[in-house]
Write a protein that holds these residues in place. Structure first.
Motif, PDB file in Angstrom:
ATOM      1  N   MET A  47       0.824  -1.208   0.000  1.00 11.78           N
ATOM      2  CA  MET A  47       0.000   0.000   0.000  1.00 11.78           C
ATOM      3  C   MET A  47       0.858   1.258   0.000  1.00 11.78           C
ATOM      4  SD  MET A  47      -3.343  -1.137   2.312  1.00 11.78           S
ATOM      5  CE  MET A  47      -2.816  -0.129   3.634  1.00 11.78           C
ATOM      6  N   ARG A  48       1.951   1.248   0.776  1.00  8.13           N
ATOM      7  CA  ARG A  48       2.848   2.407   0.795  1.00  8.13           C
ATOM      8  C   ARG A  48       3.468   2.636  -0.568  1.00  8.13           C
ATOM      9  NH1 ARG A  48       7.047   1.681   5.313  1.00  8.13           N
ATOM     10  NH2 ARG A  48       6.608  -0.383   4.646  1.00  8.13           N
ATOM     11  N   ARG A  49       3.885   1.551  -1.212  1.00  5.83           N
ATOM     12  CA  ARG A  49       4.512   1.671  -2.541  1.00  5.83           C
ATOM     13  C   ARG A  49       3.514   2.161  -3.578  1.00  5.83           C
ATOM     14  NH1 ARG A  49       8.219  -3.775  -2.217  1.00  5.83           N
ATOM     15  NH2 ARG A  49       9.758  -2.876  -0.809  1.00  5.83           N
ATOM     16  N   GLU A  50       2.299   1.633  -3.515  1.00  2.92           N
ATOM     17  CA  GLU A  50       1.270   2.095  -4.444  1.00  2.92           C
ATOM     18  C   GLU A  50       0.976   3.575  -4.237  1.00  2.92           C
ATOM     19  OE1 GLU A  50      -2.045  -0.479  -3.780  1.00  2.92           O
ATOM     20  OE2 GLU A  50      -1.240  -2.077  -5.065  1.00  2.92           O
ATOM     21  N   ALA A  51       0.890   3.976  -2.986  1.00  8.20           N
ATOM     22  CA  ALA A  51       0.651   5.390  -2.686  1.00  8.20           C
ATOM     23  C   ALA A  51       1.788   6.247  -3.217  1.00  8.20           C
ATOM     24  CB  ALA A  51       0.488   5.588  -1.179  1.00  8.20           C
ATOM     25  N   TRP A  52       2.999   5.770  -3.063  1.00 14.58           N
ATOM     26  CA  TRP A  52       4.158   6.520  -3.553  1.00 14.58           C
ATOM     27  C   TRP A  52       4.132   6.617  -5.072  1.00 14.58           C
ATOM     28  CZ3 TRP A  52       8.408   5.148  -6.590  1.00 14.58           C
ATOM     29  CH2 TRP A  52       9.419   6.125  -6.646  1.00 14.58           C
ATOM     30  N   LEU A  53       3.847   5.485  -5.740  1.00 17.78           N
ATOM     31  CA  LEU A  53       3.801   5.473  -7.199  1.00 17.78           C
ATOM     32  C   LEU A  53       2.706   6.394  -7.749  1.00 17.78           C
ATOM     33  CD1 LEU A  53       4.382   1.700  -7.972  1.00 17.78           C
ATOM     34  CD2 LEU A  53       5.909   3.596  -8.538  1.00 17.78           C
TER      35      LEU A  53
END
Length: 174
Positions: free
Chosen positions: A4-10
């Protein structure tokens, strides 16, 4: 969680360090040594779910956004109700001036960020005093608006001091 953190960052939604900071702030907030009803009040304040006139109007539950206690018809908000309303200012005026100056130095309009900034800036005991004062002002305000029971700022202040003494007594008895 990592996904979820990576998706939010992307997607550019949120900086993961901001999310981590917020999680740490919430953990610290939930560890504050006050009764659950105060923690829930702080959580509701941070979520902008305490029923101030502006929130009630936004939810189509009120026809006005004006403060119900101020005669001048000031716009109501969490800041107005708990910090700037005449009733609230009278209670804060009884506190230590350095504490009040510290509260006023944070001009953050978002309640959650304001609470986190206050928590970071103050000692644990001072934050407990602020949290208790916010809760007591809100309680006195609700009594005045809905039950027509008006408390003097001095009696609200004395209630706060007595409540904090009782909290400290409970801590020493553990």
């Amino acid at each position: 969680e990592t996904k979820m953190r990576r998706e939010a960052w992307l997607e550019g939604r949120a900086d993961s360090s901001d999310t981590d900071r917020e999680k740490l702030s919430w953990k610290a907030m939930w560890r504050v040594d006050v009764p659950p009803k105060l923690k829930i009040f702080l959580w509701r304040l941070a979520q902008q779910s305490i029923p101030t006139a502006d929130v009630m109007h936004h939810r189509n539950m009120s026809t006005t956004t004006c403060c119900g206690l101020c005669l001048c018809g000031a716009e109501d908000s969490w800041q107005h109700s708990l910090l700037h309303c005449t009733v609230a200012r009278c209670v804060w005026a009884l506190h230590d001036q350095d504490l009040v100056d510290a509260l006023n130095s944070i001009t953050e309009p978002d309640a959650k960020r304001w609470l986190f900034a206050i928590q970071d800036m103050l000692s644990s005991d001072d934050f407990i005093l602020v949290a208790t004062t916010l809760w007591a002002i809100w309680y006195a305000r609700r009594q005045a608006l809905h039950e027509h029971i008006f408390q003097s700022p001095l009696s609200t202040y004395n209630f706060i001091l007595k409540y904090i003494r009782e909290l400290e007594d409970c801590k020493t008895k553990k």
